[in-house]
Design an enzyme around this catalytic site. Structure first.
Site, PDB file in Angstrom:
ATOM      1  N   GLY A  60       0.921  -1.512   0.208  1.00  0.00           N
ATOM      2  CA  GLY A  60       0.357  -0.205  -0.331  1.00  0.00           C
ATOM      3  C   GLY A  60       0.633   1.486   0.114  1.00  0.00           C
ATOM      4  O   GLY A  60       1.150   1.876  -1.007  1.00  0.00           O
ATOM      5  N   GLU A 100       3.038  -7.479   6.871  1.00  0.00           N
ATOM      6  CA  GLU A 100       3.256  -8.778   7.206  1.00  0.00           C
ATOM      7  C   GLU A 100       3.710  -9.209   7.832  1.00  0.00           C
ATOM      8  O   GLU A 100       4.173 -10.787   8.250  1.00  0.00           O
ATOM      9  CB  GLU A 100       2.340  -9.046   5.107  1.00  0.00           C
ATOM     10  CG  GLU A 100       1.442  -8.394   5.411  1.00  0.00           C
ATOM     11  CD  GLU A 100       0.903  -9.082   3.397  1.00  0.00           C
ATOM     12  OE1 GLU A 100       0.393 -10.499   3.489  1.00  0.00           O
ATOM     13  OE2 GLU A 100       1.025  -7.768   2.901  1.00  0.00           O
ATOM     14  N   LEU A 105       8.794   5.220   7.528  1.00  0.00           N
ATOM     15  CA  LEU A 105       8.326   6.131   7.339  1.00  0.00           C
ATOM     16  C   LEU A 105       7.665   7.494   8.575  1.00  0.00           C
ATOM     17  O   LEU A 105       7.392   8.361   9.474  1.00  0.00           O
ATOM     18  CB  LEU A 105       7.205   6.419   6.687  1.00  0.00           C
ATOM     19  CG  LEU A 105       7.724   5.716   5.215  1.00  0.00           C
ATOM     20  CD1 LEU A 105       7.067   5.463   3.979  1.00  0.00           C
ATOM     21  CD2 LEU A 105       8.832   6.405   4.639  1.00  0.00           C
ATOM     22  N   ASN A 106       6.753   6.126   9.660  1.00  0.00           N
ATOM     23  CA  ASN A 106       6.136   6.349  10.332  1.00  0.00           C
ATOM     24  C   ASN A 106       5.998   4.983  12.182  1.00  0.00           C
ATOM     25  O   ASN A 106       6.245   4.477  11.864  1.00  0.00           O
ATOM     26  CB  ASN A 106       4.817   6.748  10.469  1.00  0.00           C
ATOM     27  CG  ASN A 106       4.160   7.510  11.844  1.00  0.00           C
ATOM     28  OD1 ASN A 106       4.603   6.795  12.953  1.00  0.00           O
ATOM     29  ND2 ASN A 106       2.864   7.924  11.887  1.00  0.00           N
ATOM     30  N   PRO A 107       7.207   5.975  12.633  1.00  0.00           N
ATOM     31  CA  PRO A 107       7.682   4.699  14.197  1.00  0.00           C
ATOM     32  C   PRO A 107       6.218   4.781  14.714  1.00  0.00           C
ATOM     33  O   PRO A 107       6.604   2.791  15.200  1.00  0.00           O
ATOM     34  CB  PRO A 107       9.326   5.488  15.034  1.00  0.00           C
ATOM     35  CG  PRO A 107       8.930   6.494  13.913  1.00  0.00           C
ATOM     36  CD  PRO A 107       8.354   6.930  13.188  1.00  0.00           C
ATOM     37  N   ARG A 125      13.179   2.363   4.900  1.00  0.00           N
ATOM     38  CA  ARG A 125      12.739   3.700   5.841  1.00  0.00           C
ATOM     39  C   ARG A 125      11.710   3.150   6.472  1.00  0.00           C
ATOM     40  O   ARG A 125      10.269   3.562   5.620  1.00  0.00           O
ATOM     41  CB  ARG A 125      12.823   4.906   4.663  1.00  0.00           C
ATOM     42  CG  ARG A 125      13.068   6.583   5.237  1.00  0.00           C
ATOM     43  CD  ARG A 125      13.306   7.241   4.545  1.00  0.00           C
ATOM     44  NE  ARG A 125      13.042   8.619   4.855  1.00  0.00           N
ATOM     45  CZ  ARG A 125      12.301   9.635   5.007  1.00  0.00           C
ATOM     46  NH1 ARG A 125      11.849   9.713   3.784  1.00  0.00           N
ATOM     47  NH2 ARG A 125      11.872  11.019   5.801  1.00  0.00           N
TER      48      ARG A 125
END
Lengths: 696, 328
Positions: A504, A662, A587-589, A585
């Protein structure tokens, strides 16, 4: 390639839709209540194979509130091209127990339930065959496996290499059928207006569902709209169109009113897909130091008689470890069962349980540390295709995980550590998941008030996609995220791929970034000022995705588990679980951590609890509710942590990201099974690892 | 769900009369099991007679040092009561081992005792089940019976009784006070529940209109040293695979007295009288506990899919007794 600004992306931005969800303002599919709505309750086949002879419609029409009762004998016809799975009420044939054979529509849900319960359905029952076994005469070689991998692969001469290998592991593993059980069960509200159809549905892909549904009713896609702004989990079960959507639309069409249809938890176990059970034979040949010379992995799985779903169980084995001689295969049998589907990491989750368990067995057989064994067999290139990896940091994950976990203190001898009445052990396994990306479209619009709207028919199924896309757009537009509104979950928005395959963010993110870049170009052409009607730009990433370099793109990870096994009862509890991932990378921890530990928790459930119990006599899955189908509870999750290693991969997408939805479930079960072996000396090769396999 | 009537009973007598008439009315307590069964179509009552306002909901000390627990006491309150925790820890632990906080706050003591089996076939109206539909057959013997009975079962039924609380009450020898169409009477535990025989549709000895008004815990000093241990597939919110409720009194290394019951092994909370008799006067050692457990389980007749429950019950029994003997 463009690197977006790093001001918001990479930060732990709170979920932008969090307040709506926790205050109940977010409306899920079933919460839509169109005027004059009626309620549909499906009736499921009480036989596993045969034919519906008759349905006593007239009797239930006498019941209070009942508007209609439909079955094959009186239902409107769908387009003849409809796939059997979705051709609801189009045939008298029953292909599996629980298949929809009728539907009752009434003024209230309770009236519809009661009428559905009382509806008399006459069957002509025929003998059924529902048990998966390796020697089933119906085993066949599917044309390809999901989504389009070759069914088999071969390199070198694995039989000869195994025959002369110093050490050989030859073991058969089994995984049971499993059901997704998202928190929000499936539901559809169908409304026909001016010849068009709108469905409020709980789906992972509005664009894909529209493309499937429209032709069934003989309509062009633009006459159908799928609306699903909020989805309470899917795990793959909402990835494809399921027959309840067709049933709701059919019922609404027939009664000329909007219709609501909720699939109950019990019904879900027959009609919204599941993970196929598997039987897998793995053979590993190695030299005395554990260097692999041969890997073979054969999988046996099931599908239904009306639709083929061939899970790609052994595909990850094709690239995990170096070995000159290799073979993988998939065989399938058509049984009188519901059709399996994608379930979180289809292929990798069951396949890596087998491969990674076998690697642990090889480590024991060779006397090599299981971390070191994996490091020793890390390939330079994709061993079967010969392609270079875009990036591969499995070794870094193993090393970092070993350090954090305290692995170096491990005594490999099984069955010797006790804390009171509990045997303790540790295990490790590798994780992996492909970094897919497909084409999507998106639009970006500068509003006259200084705000921006980004539109894409993506789906946020609880992953945080809406939040991450907001971050990406904010950076591409060089504005704070508060000024960006991202609209998803509607097939009227620019066409996007389904939330599946952990692709996604890579797919939609590329489209969002490109649309925002195009808008910035437009703005620049307007001298930086937004004209009064606003300004829009669109992007379609088809060409960009088609043109990407041919590389082996995968995320990797390493999972470490510590388990305690009660000496008296065999009860297994996971004391610690650590996952370290290399997934491009992050992107949002905050949302990433949720994905990782969510996947690992589901992996723990898979290891210890989950099993859909097939009833051979009746042909259905017996334990069809959450009291009987066990998922991990909070009390089962004691100490779970996810971490990641830095990975800079310029060959992925503008964000440099790999999918993370996943990978967390991949390898967990093997790490836990290996820890159970380390604790007890008992090797459990069939999931789930419940106390009855350990007590004695 | 079939349409049903709902009424609030004005008095115990009125409730007993309403349900005793036998026209499909049933008592409603917390509803935590009954409502689920109604949704599944397993229970199809004509009327629910809500007794939560009239069933006694207090816990009082009795003259001899026991406790009288009202049938309407919520499970959560029972488990938390200071006297229950001090005098009958096994009971508090058993209640807390079951369900979830929310369910325990709804469920009543009377209702908890009358929970129906969790056998999958019983809960699925599309399949035969002698308990749900007498004479229709029992598919569990050939089908899934991993968590069903190993002892006291019959050809017609291999279901287990699911209540944790009932196991503790069976061990403690509680008395169940019942108000019925014929007036009040007392039923001693474990005699409330019955073995299935050829009438598995009857879980208990109660008849239509029999309302559990209270459960009386006898004065039992040895219960201060008691324990409930529940083995389950996951750490919380699941029914027992096997459970043990036990109280033990040891003096000079010898078992003076004991009370033992097993859960999830039979159609009743299984009072282990054979083991109790074998232990009274025996040395309080693991070897003796093992001998007693094996004697108790000698009568077990497991099915192919639940044979593991025999060693599991033995191990658990030995462990609980050993822990009790070693406890300070």
């Amino acid at each position: 390639m463009t690197v977006t600004g790093a001001r918001v992306t990479g930060s732990a931005l709170d979920r932008v839709d969090g307040p709506e969800k926790v205050t109940g303002r977010a409306r899920y599919a079933y919460e839509h209540r169109p005027r004059d709505v009626a309620y549909a309750v499906p009736v499921q086949a009480a036989i596993a194979r045969g034919e519906v002879v008759d349905v006593d419609v007239d009797a239930v029409l006498q019941w209070p509130g009942v508007i209609a009762a439909m079955w094959h004998g009186n239902a409107p016809r769908l387009a003849p091209s409809a796939a059997a799975e979705l051709a609801v009420l189009q045939s008298r044939q029953v292909a599996y127990r629980g298949q929809y054979v009728a539907v009752v529509v009434a003024e209230t849900y309770e009236q519809a339930c009661e009428a559905a319960r009382l509806l008399r359905v006459q069957y002509e029952e025929r003998p059924h065959d529902v048990a998966l076994r390796v020697d089933h005469p119906g085993m066949y070689r599917p044309d390809h496996v999901n989504p389009d991998y070759p069914t088999d692969s071969s390199l070198g001469d694995p039989e000869a290499a195994l025959a002369s290998a110093a050490v050989v592991v030859d073991a058969t593993y089994a995984t049971p059928a499993e059901h997704h059980n998202p928190m929000e069960p499936h539901a559809a509200v169908a409304v026909w207006e001016e010849g068009g159809l709108t469905v409020h549905d709980s789906t992972q892909g509005a664009s894909g569902l529209r493309a499937t549904i429209a032709p069934l009713f003989g309509m062009p896609p633009d006459r159908v709209r799928i609306v699903s702004p909020y989805v309470g989990g899917g795990f793959g079960s909402k990835g494809k169109a399921h027959p309840h959507v067709v049933l709701a639309a059919l019922a609404a069409k027939q009664v000329g009113r909007p219709v609501k249809l909720a699939v109950t938890r019990q019904q879900m176990f027959a009609v919204t897909g599941y993970r196929t059970p598997t039987v897998q034979r793995v053979r590993l040949g190695a030299d005395g130091d554990g260097r692999l010379v041969a890997i073979t992995h054969e999988a046996f799985e099931q599908t239904s008689t009306i639709s083929e779903f061939a899970e790609q169980t052994t595909v990850a084995t094709r690239m995990m470890y170096a070995a000159p001689h290799r073979h993988t295969s998939h065989r399938l049998v058509r049984l009188d069962v519901p059709t399996p589907t994608w379930m979180r990491a289809p292929g990798e989750a069951p396949g890596m349980f087998a491969l990674e368990s076998a690697m642990d067995e090889l480590a024991v057989a060779c006397g090599v540390d299981p971390v070191e064994l994996r490091v020793r067999n890390d390939p330079e290139r994709d061993p079967e295709s010969g392609l270079p990896f875009s990036s591969r940091n499995l070794v870094a994950c193993l090393r970092e995980g070993a350090r954090r976990f305290g692995w170096h203190e491990r005594d490999p001898r099984p069955g010797i550590r006790r804390r009171g009445r509990v045997l303790v052990g540790t295990g490790v396994a590798s994780s992996t998941y492909p970094a897919y990306r497909v084409a999507s479209r998106a639009s970006a619009r500068a509003e006259p008030d200084g705000r921006f709207t980004v539109r894409i028919a993506a789906a946020d199924i609880g992953t945080g996609a809406r939040t991450v896309l907001t971050q990406l757009a904010a950076d591409a537009l060089a504005v704070p995220p508060e000024r960006v509104r991202v609209e998803v979950g509607d097939s009227a928005l620019p066409k996007a791929s389904t939330a599946g395959g952990s692709m996604g963010t890579a797919s939609w993110g590329t489209a969002v970034v490109r649309a925002c870049e195009a808008l910035m170009d437009e703005l620049a052409r307007h001298g930086g000022a937004v004209p009064p009607p606003g300004l829009s730009a669109e992007a379609d990433t088809a060409q960009e995705v088609r043109g990407q370099r041919k590389l082996a793109r995968h995320a990797y990870g390493a999972q470490f588990a510590e388990v305690g096994v009660d000496v008296d009862t065999g009860e297994v509890r996971v004391l610690r679980l650590l996952g370290v991932f290399a997934a491009g990378r992050i992107l949002n921890p905050k949302t990433a951590r949720s994905q990782f530990i969510g996947g690992m928790t589901m992996g723990m459930s898979m290891a210890l609890l989950e099993e859909s119990v097939l009833d051979r006599e009746f042909g259905d899955y017996l334990n069809h509710d959450l009291a009987q189908y066990h998922l991990a509870t909070c009390a089962d999750v004691r100490d779970i942590e996810a971490a990641w290693v830095e990975e800079d991969d310029p060959d992925l997408n503008p964000m440099g990201s790999k999918g993370i939805g996943e990978i967390g479930i991949v390898g967990t079960a093997a790490a836990i099974a290996s820890a159970v072996h380390h604790a007890t000396g008992v090797r459990v090769r069939d999931l789930p690892i419940r106390l009855d396999k350990l007590v004695g | 769900m079939r349409p049903f009537g709902y009424q609030r009973a004005a008095s115990t007598r009125a409730a007993v009369e309403a349900v005793g008439a036998g026209d499909g009315a049933v008592f409603l307590g917390g509803g935590t099991n009954l409502v689920d069964l109604m949704r599944l179509g397993v229970a199809t009552p004509h009327t629910l007679v809500d007794v939560t306002r009239i069933a006694p909901a207090t816990i009082e000390e009795t003259a001899g040092g026991g406790l009288l627990v009202g049938g309407g006491v919520r499970n959560g309150e029972l488990a938390a009561h200071p006297l229950v925790r001090r005098r009958y820890p096994v009971l508090s632990q058993a209640v807390l081992a079951g369900a979830s906080g929310q369910i325990r706050n709804m469920a009543t003591v009377g209702g908890n005792l009358l929970q129906r089996t969790r056998c999958s076939y019983f809960q699925d109206v599309t399949k035969p089940c002698n308990k749900r539909q007498p004479g229709s057959g029992c598919p569990a013997r050939e089908g899934d019976h991993r968590n069903l009975a190993i002892i006291g079962h019959s050809e017609s039924c291999v279901a287990t009784q699911p209540s944790d609380m009932a196991v503790a009450l069976a061990a403690l020898g509680a008395t169940v006070h019942v108000e019925g169409p014929g007036g009040p009477r007392a039923v001693p535990m474990p005699g409330l529940h019955r073995l299935p025989g050829d009438q598995p549709q009857r879980d208990t000895v109660l008849g239509p209109g029999d309302l559990i008004t209270a459960v009386e815990l006898p004065p039992l000093p040895l219960a201060a040293r008691s324990r409930y241990r529940k083995v389950r597939d996951r750490a919380s919110f699941s029914f027992a695979v096997v459970s043990v409720a036990a109280a033990l009194e040891v003096a000079g290394g010898v078992v003076r007295d004991c009370r033992i019951a097993l859960g999830a092994v039979a159609h009743v909370p299984w009072r282990a009288e054979t083991a109790e008799a074998a232990l009274r006067g025996a040395e309080a050692t693991e070897a003796e506990f093992t001998r007693a457990a094996e004697l108790e389980l000698a009568g077990a007749r497991p099915l192919p899919g639940n044979a593991y429950k025999v060693p599991l019950a033995r191990n658990l029994l030995v462990r609980v007794l050993t822990d009790l003997a070693e406890a300070p």
